[in-house]
Write a protein that holds these residues in place. Structure first.
Motif, mmCIF file in Angstrom:
data_model
loop_
_atom_site.group_PDB
_atom_site.id
_atom_site.type_symbol
_atom_site.label_atom_id
_atom_site.label_comp_id
_atom_site.label_asym_id
_atom_site.label_seq_id
_atom_site.Cartn_x
_atom_site.Cartn_y
_atom_site.Cartn_z
ATOM 1 N N TYR A 172 0.771 -1.131 0.175
ATOM 2 C CA TYR A 172 -0.225 0.180 0.103
ATOM 3 C C TYR A 172 0.906 1.265 0.078
ATOM 4 O O TYR A 172 0.380 2.218 0.257
ATOM 5 C CB TYR A 172 -0.911 -0.081 1.149
ATOM 6 C CG TYR A 172 -1.771 -1.016 1.252
ATOM 7 C CD1 TYR A 172 -2.823 -1.289 0.626
ATOM 8 C CD2 TYR A 172 -1.421 -2.231 2.265
ATOM 9 C CE1 TYR A 172 -3.765 -2.328 0.660
ATOM 10 C CE2 TYR A 172 -2.375 -3.173 2.410
ATOM 11 C CZ TYR A 172 -3.492 -3.516 1.575
ATOM 12 O OH TYR A 172 -4.281 -4.653 1.580
ATOM 13 N N GLY A 173 2.248 1.054 -0.214
ATOM 14 C CA GLY A 173 3.127 2.240 -0.060
ATOM 15 C C GLY A 173 3.948 2.250 1.163
ATOM 16 O O GLY A 173 3.655 1.372 1.922
ATOM 17 N N PRO A 174 4.590 3.178 1.585
ATOM 18 C CA PRO A 174 5.500 3.178 2.710
ATOM 19 C C PRO A 174 4.508 3.250 3.882
ATOM 20 O O PRO A 174 3.656 3.956 3.985
ATOM 21 C CB PRO A 174 6.140 4.658 2.750
ATOM 22 C CG PRO A 174 6.194 4.851 1.193
ATOM 23 C CD PRO A 174 4.934 4.240 0.561
ATOM 24 N N ALA A 229 -0.769 4.994 3.197
ATOM 25 C CA ALA A 229 -1.421 5.397 2.051
ATOM 26 C C ALA A 229 -2.393 6.494 2.262
ATOM 27 O O ALA A 229 -3.559 6.511 2.087
ATOM 28 C CB ALA A 229 -2.555 3.982 1.862
ATOM 29 N N GLY A 230 -1.832 7.742 2.893
ATOM 30 C CA GLY A 230 -2.845 8.759 3.194
ATOM 31 C C GLY A 230 -3.345 8.867 4.489
ATOM 32 O O GLY A 230 -3.810 9.885 4.902
ATOM 33 N N PHE A 231 -3.514 7.680 5.073
ATOM 34 C CA PHE A 231 -4.128 7.575 6.285
ATOM 35 C C PHE A 231 -3.336 7.902 7.502
ATOM 36 O O PHE A 231 -2.066 7.202 7.448
ATOM 37 C CB PHE A 231 -5.081 6.231 6.637
ATOM 38 C CG PHE A 231 -6.216 6.269 5.792
ATOM 39 C CD1 PHE A 231 -7.430 6.907 5.923
ATOM 40 C CD2 PHE A 231 -6.237 5.498 4.406
ATOM 41 C CE1 PHE A 231 -8.441 6.727 5.144
ATOM 42 C CE2 PHE A 231 -7.275 5.351 3.583
ATOM 43 C CZ PHE A 231 -8.462 5.944 4.083
ATOM 44 N N ARG A 232 -3.541 8.534 8.531
ATOM 45 C CA ARG A 232 -2.790 8.835 9.707
ATOM 46 C C ARG A 232 -3.668 8.760 10.969
ATOM 47 O O ARG A 232 -4.627 9.268 10.976
ATOM 48 C CB ARG A 232 -2.076 10.351 9.690
ATOM 49 C CG ARG A 232 -1.384 10.567 10.726
ATOM 50 C CD ARG A 232 -0.548 11.965 10.610
ATOM 51 N NE ARG A 232 0.442 11.912 9.284
ATOM 52 C CZ ARG A 232 1.134 12.710 9.243
ATOM 53 N NH1 ARG A 232 1.025 13.784 10.080
ATOM 54 N NH2 ARG A 232 2.256 12.850 8.334
ATOM 55 N N ALA A 233 -3.123 8.212 11.967
ATOM 56 C CA ALA A 233 -3.907 7.967 13.185
ATOM 57 C C ALA A 233 -2.876 8.004 14.395
ATOM 58 O O ALA A 233 -1.864 7.604 14.209
ATOM 59 C CB ALA A 233 -4.446 6.554 13.293
ATOM 60 N N GLY A 234 -3.367 8.883 15.509
ATOM 61 C CA GLY A 234 -2.295 8.664 16.607
ATOM 62 C C GLY A 234 -2.458 10.443 17.135
ATOM 63 O O GLY A 234 -3.491 11.117 16.995
#
Length: 341
Positions: free
Chosen positions: A103-105, A134-139
């Protein structure tokens, strides 16, 4: 034959009759294989492979010494009449791990910050910790509302910009757009509640040659108020002109300094090492009166000077003057030395 000759002959005979035993061979231990750290250049400079894995790691940070000046700048609850200057020190370290996936890095970031007002007043905080793929960020990370102009005069951001959030951001080479859901439980409340507040923010921006722009908006669901902000910079002559405007329907977690405000600065690149940034900001309905903005206006002017002493070591000095219509004026500033690595 004399006694001497007898002894010599006897010794020779004994030596000839004694079997010769071979010495045990000395066997050198095989050296343990050494896996040297390999440079990982797939994600830019500073990354290396964690031994035994295909994960790339980068370690960076800074050490900062700063002296703040201004009325009651060092005051606390137990030191209400402290002096008008205060020295503080900070150390920050960031770990960034990256690895390739289908899905990418896959990115993981941990930022630790250590602050010391003096030997006994210190704290260690988790400044950021998030995963990204993949463009999603959580934290735990800073929102778009943490961004601002390059100087220190503009006051166009959230009172609290570090949140537990879930975000999606699309990026191309010169454009980005995204949406985030932010937990706002440590942000200001104006309706008497202290619930687990949350909000929604959107951001878009990009560059076009010498011009860059950003538009950010946020809606605070608990206070049921929102704010929107636009910023832009363009290279003009020996420096960069920056303009910004922000509007808030009423005090909320995304903006609470004034109902609306405009800011301008001009960052002058005087030399390769020296940057001088004069700036100004105007506030309409500045401050908070209960759950609404106050009626008075305010002006703020300031000057920030950045000087790079050597590579990765710079000095910064900033002074700001604020003149509210319905409150006393004030002058604040600081001097900073910072070494980055």
């Amino acid at each position: 034959m004399n006694i001497r000759m007898v002894l010599l002959a006897s010794a020779a005979a004994f030596a000839a009759s004694t079997p010769v035993l071979a010495a045990d061979a000395i066997v050198a231990a095989e050296p343990e294989p050494v896996e040297y750290v390999r440079v990982c250049d797939a994600y830019g400079t500073g990354y290396f492979y964690i031994p035994g894995t295909e994960t790339c790691l980068k370690i960076e940070g800074y050490i900062r010494f700063q002296v703040n000046v201004g009325d009651q700048v060092g005051a606390t609850d137990d030191r209400p009449n402290d002096s008008d200057w205060d020295a503080v020190t900070r150390g920050q370290v960031q770990f960034t791990a990256k690895s390739d996936t289908e899905y990418g890095p896959l990115t993981g970031v941990i930022v630790m910050q250590f602050n010391a007002d003096n030997a006994s007043d210190q704290n260690a905080v988790l400044d950021s910790a998030y995963l990204d793929i993949a463009g999603f960020r959580a934290g735990l990370f800073y929102s778009w509302w943490d961004d601002g102009l390059s100087g220190e005069t503009d006051d166009i951001g959230s009172p609290v910009t570090l949140h537990n959030s879930l975000r999606y951001q699309y990026e191309s080479g010169t454009f980005y757009a995204g949406i985030s859901v932010d937990e706002l439980e440590d942000s200001p409340f104006y309706d008497g509640e202290t619930s687990n507040n949350w909000g929604v923010a959107v951001g878009l921006g990009g560059t076009d040659g010498a011009f860059s722009y950003q538009i950010t908006a946020g809606y605070d669901t608990d206070n049921e108020e929102g704010a929107v902000r636009a910023m832009g910079t363009v290279d003009v002559g020996p420096g960069t002109l920056g303009l910004a405007a922000v509007y808030s329907t009423n005090p909320n977690a995304y903006y609470n300094a004034a109902e609306w405000a405009v800011a301008a600065e001009y960052a002058i690149k005087a030399t390769d090492k020296l940057k001088i940034t004069p700036a100004v900001q105007y506030y309409s309905n500045y401050g908070i009166d209960g759950s609404d903005f106050a009626d008075g206006d305010a002006w703020k002017v300031g000057l920030t000077v950045d000087y790079q002493i050597v590579d990765n070591f710079y000095a910064k000095a900033s002074v700001q003057y604020l003149d509210p219509e319905d409150a006393d004026d004030s002058t604040t500033g600081y001097f900073r030395l910072q070494r980055s690595f």
